[in-house]
Design a protein around this motif. Sequence first.
Motif, short mmCIF file in Angstrom:
data_model
loop_
_atom_site.label_atom_id
_atom_site.label_comp_id
_atom_site.label_asym_id
_atom_site.label_seq_id
_atom_site.Cartn_x
_atom_site.Cartn_y
_atom_site.Cartn_z
N GLY A 48 -47.25 -5.76 14.42
CA GLY A 48 -47.02 -4.33 14.60
C GLY A 48 -46.28 -4.01 15.89
N GLY A 49 -45.24 -3.20 15.77
CA GLY A 49 -44.53 -2.71 16.94
C GLY A 49 -45.41 -1.73 17.69
N LEU A 50 -45.25 -1.70 19.00
CA LEU A 50 -46.01 -0.78 19.85
C LEU A 50 -45.25 0.54 19.95
CD1 LEU A 50 -47.04 -3.32 22.63
CD2 LEU A 50 -48.48 -2.39 20.81
N PHE A 51 -45.88 1.59 19.44
CA PHE A 51 -45.27 2.93 19.44
C PHE A 51 -46.31 3.94 19.85
CE2 PHE A 51 -42.50 0.70 16.51
CZ PHE A 51 -41.26 1.20 16.83
N ALA A 52 -46.00 4.73 20.86
CA ALA A 52 -46.84 5.87 21.26
C ALA A 52 -48.32 5.50 21.35
CB ALA A 52 -46.62 7.04 20.30
N GLY A 53 -48.59 4.40 22.01
CA GLY A 53 -49.98 4.03 22.25
C GLY A 53 -50.69 3.39 21.08
N GLY A 54 -49.98 3.00 20.05
CA GLY A 54 -50.62 2.37 18.90
C GLY A 54 -49.80 1.22 18.35
N VAL A 55 -50.40 0.47 17.45
CA VAL A 55 -49.74 -0.64 16.77
C VAL A 55 -49.34 -0.14 15.39
CG1 VAL A 55 -49.99 -3.01 15.96
CG2 VAL A 55 -51.17 -2.29 18.06
N LYS A 56 -48.06 -0.10 15.13
CA LYS A 56 -47.53 0.51 13.91
C LYS A 56 -48.12 -0.14 12.65
CE LYS A 56 -43.27 2.21 11.88
NZ LYS A 56 -43.25 3.62 12.14
N GLY A 57 -48.72 0.71 11.81
CA GLY A 57 -49.25 0.28 10.52
C GLY A 57 -50.63 -0.34 10.56
N LEU A 58 -51.17 -0.57 11.75
CA LEU A 58 -52.44 -1.29 11.85
C LEU A 58 -53.60 -0.52 11.22
CD1 LEU A 58 -54.03 -3.74 12.82
CD2 LEU A 58 -54.22 -2.64 15.07
N ARG A 59 -53.67 0.75 11.47
CA ARG A 59 -54.77 1.55 10.92
C ARG A 59 -54.79 1.48 9.38
NH1 ARG A 59 -57.40 5.19 14.03
NH2 ARG A 59 -55.59 5.46 15.35
N LYS A 60 -53.62 1.57 8.76
CA LYS A 60 -53.54 1.50 7.30
C LYS A 60 -53.93 0.10 6.80
CE LYS A 60 -50.56 2.28 3.33
NZ LYS A 60 -49.24 2.55 2.82
N THR A 61 -53.52 -0.92 7.51
CA THR A 61 -53.87 -2.29 7.13
C THR A 61 -55.38 -2.48 7.17
OG1 THR A 61 -51.76 -3.22 7.87
CG2 THR A 61 -53.64 -4.73 7.80
N VAL A 62 -56.00 -2.05 8.24
CA VAL A 62 -57.45 -2.21 8.39
C VAL A 62 -58.20 -1.46 7.29
CG1 VAL A 62 -59.41 -1.69 9.91
CG2 VAL A 62 -57.35 -2.74 10.85
N LYS A 63 -57.74 -0.27 6.95
CA LYS A 63 -58.40 0.51 5.89
C LYS A 63 -58.30 -0.16 4.52
CE LYS A 63 -58.19 5.10 7.88
NZ LYS A 63 -57.62 6.45 7.83
N ALA A 64 -57.24 -0.94 4.31
CA ALA A 64 -57.03 -1.58 3.01
C ALA A 64 -57.76 -2.92 2.88
CB ALA A 64 -55.54 -1.78 2.77
N MET A 65 -58.31 -3.43 3.99
CA MET A 65 -58.97 -4.74 4.00
C MET A 65 -60.45 -4.62 3.68
SD MET A 65 -57.53 -6.31 7.64
CE MET A 65 -59.19 -6.77 8.01
N ASN A 66 -61.04 -5.72 3.25
CA ASN A 66 -62.50 -5.84 3.21
C ASN A 66 -62.99 -6.12 4.62
OD1 ASN A 66 -62.65 -5.58 0.42
ND2 ASN A 66 -62.45 -7.78 0.09
N ASP A 67 -64.23 -5.75 4.91
CA ASP A 67 -64.78 -5.99 6.25
C ASP A 67 -64.88 -7.47 6.60
OD1 ASP A 67 -64.96 -3.30 6.70
OD2 ASP A 67 -67.13 -3.18 6.41
N ASP A 68 -64.95 -8.33 5.60
CA ASP A 68 -65.08 -9.76 5.87
C ASP A 68 -63.74 -10.51 5.85
OD1 ASP A 68 -64.73 -9.48 3.14
OD2 ASP A 68 -66.16 -11.05 2.61
#
Length: 174
Positions: A48-68
């Motif tokens: 993820g590219g660093l943009f405006a204090g965040g890692v681009k796309g990371l939040r969406k990736t984490v939401k789509a994953m299983n916790d394990d």
Amino acid sequence: MKKLIIYGSGYGTTRTYASRFSEMTGIPVMNYEDMQSLSDYGLIIHFGGLFAGGVKGLRKTVKAMNDDTALIIVTVGLADVNDKENTDNIKKSISKQVPEKILKNTQVFHLRGGIDYSKLNFKHKTMMTLLYRKAKSLPEEKKTAEITAMIETFGKKVNFINFESLSPIMDAVQ
């Protein structure tokens, strides 16, 4: 175990790293905007590219994953990846995007990217100009490595891509 590389790239540097890593490992690569559920995967490598204090796309990736699902996060930015203050700031930002139960088992790597101001859209050019003006007026002792890198590269085309820096990530995946 099924593995997948996901990337979030604004202007191509992060995509370049993710594509090369895919070539090196044979792991499929996908833009975060195109992904759906990641529940079938045992390992996700998120570039993820660093943009405006965040890692681009990371939040969406984490939401789509299983916790394990195992997660490796690879950040791509302008500032020196060997500067502890810079990497501490990135880690703080990641902790706002990734729940602690996932983050505690996540490996994080940092790569240096690049920027070409001539390719920035109007919004990003305006934002970078405002940040640059503010950064230039800061006293020297308040200029972090990230701010200094932004000042030094403002208005230019710079490329810090180093494919050899993918080796530690390769070791973590195997």
